[in-house]
Design a protein around this motif. Structure first.
Motif, PDB file in Angstrom:
ATOM      1  N   GLN A  23       0.820  -1.205   0.000  1.00 52.23           N
ATOM      2  CA  GLN A  23       0.000   0.000   0.000  1.00 52.23           C
ATOM      3  C   GLN A  23       0.859   1.262   0.000  1.00 52.23           C
ATOM      4  N   TRP A  30      -7.991  -0.939  -2.559  1.00 51.54           N
ATOM      5  CA  TRP A  30      -8.144  -2.289  -2.047  1.00 51.54           C
ATOM      6  C   TRP A  30      -9.434  -2.952  -2.543  1.00 51.54           C
ATOM      7  N   GLY A  62      -6.942   0.549   5.615  1.00 47.74           N
ATOM      8  CA  GLY A  62      -7.159   0.491   4.171  1.00 47.74           C
ATOM      9  C   GLY A  62      -8.502   1.031   3.725  1.00 47.74           C
TER      10      GLY A  62
END
Length: 337
Positions: A23, A30, A62
């Motif tokens: 990430q 995601w 996320g």
């Protein structure tokens, strides 16, 4: 594409640091990292594999929604419950996910949990509001499924939470007692009959089948004997086609059931169904040569005809059951189609 596979692989392995590194380097969305065929996301993968820390990272850092569904409408809670991952179930519920989401086939997480042997997850879901009364497309609820799997602890727990579950019926009229009897779960059968009223025990489904009939055709003689001895079911009952348990035992080719009905219930080996089919006719139709031989040894009359004027040999010929034809021709060589 390569990064997506790395993400899904890391989720399956519980590698939070790998996910964080990807990430930081790529700044991916995601929610778009899913399997092409199933639509499963990293959340689904982590829920199945049992990694609550991955769920926590994907959701809290996320930004993924814990309600994300795959192509079948299955959410992470479905997978966590189905794969007996208690810690994942616990985390998901702590984050306020919907407790009874239905996937496409109308299965809730509680239903999936009841197909396993994990009492803790069933109890945890129920304690947080999951309903055992919700039904899938076939009319089965969580209690039906628990009775099918045979976990006495889960069945007892659900029944204690809601005694009216005993009255559950599927769309084709199947009761929990039918289900337990068919699948051979003696202790569940005993529990259900002890907890229910007499007038609700010998229910028939839409085909006229009783729990006793299910036990008989599946060869669960101990259950059949219990149902008869406790007068829950009558061995003289008939289904929608006018067949008695002895007909169904013969149709299934189940010799232990045949002998139980003849020796202990004293049923007539040549008993006619509504269409005058005898047990021998049904065994021959299904090609159960061993059962045909056994019925003949038990004095089944192979000269008797059904409502179409056919002997058991004729029926065997009509249904191309060669082994039964050869066997019956030894006793009735002059019968023709």
């Amino acid at each position: 594409m390569e990064e997506k596979q790395k993400i899904l692989r890391a989720a399956n392995r519980g590698e939070v640091e790998v996910l964080r590194e990807i990430q930081d380097r790529c700044r991916l969305d995601w929610n778009q990292c899913i399997y092409d065929k199933t639509g499963d996301s990293a959340l689904h993968v982590a829920s199945r594999a049992g990694y609550p820390l991955v769920l926590k990272y994907l959701h809290e850092e996320g930004g993924m929604s814990l309600e994300q569904a795959n192509f079948d409408g299955k959410r992470p809670l479905h997978d966590a419950a189905q794969f007996s991952q208690f810690k994942c179930v616990e985390y998901l519920i702590s984050q306020g996910v919907e407790i009874d989401p239905m996937k496409r086939a109308d299965w809730t997480p509680l239903m999936l949990a009841c197909t396993k042997q994990d009492d803790a997850i069933v109890k945890f879901l129920a304690e947080h509001g999951a309903s055992p009364r919700l039904r899938n497309k076939d009319g089965w609820n969580s209690f039906h499924l628990a009775c099918r799997e045979g976990n006495t602890s889960i069945v007892s727990y659900l029944l204690n939470q809601d005694p009216t579950l005993l009255e559950s019926r599927s769309k084709n009229g199947r009761t929990p007692l039918h289900t337990a009897a068919l699948h051979g779960h003696f202790e569940i059968v005993k529990l259900l009959t002890e907890r229910s009223e007499k007038d609700t025990q010998d229910m028939k489904d839409t085909c006229g089948t009783t729990a006793l009939m299910d036990a008989i055709r599946a060869g669960h003689v101990s259950i059949a004997r219990y149902l008869v001895d406790t007068k829950v079911s009558s061995f003289e009952c008939r289904d929608g086609l006018g067949r008695t348990p002895i007909h169904l035992a013969a149709q299934a080719g189940c010799i232990p059931s045949i002998d139980f009905l003849l020796d202990e219930c004293h049923m007539e080996v040549n008993s006619p169904a509504s269409d005058l089919s005898r047990p021998l006719h049904l065994a021959a139709r299904e090609g159960h040569a061993i059962a045909v031989q056994h019925l003949l040894e038990r004095e089944a009359d192979d000269s008797l005809k059904d409502s179409h004027g056919r002997t058991a040999l004729m029926v065997a010929k009509d249904y191309d059951q060669l082994s039964c034809v050869q066997l019956l021709e030894k006793t009735r060589p002059n019968d023709s189609v």
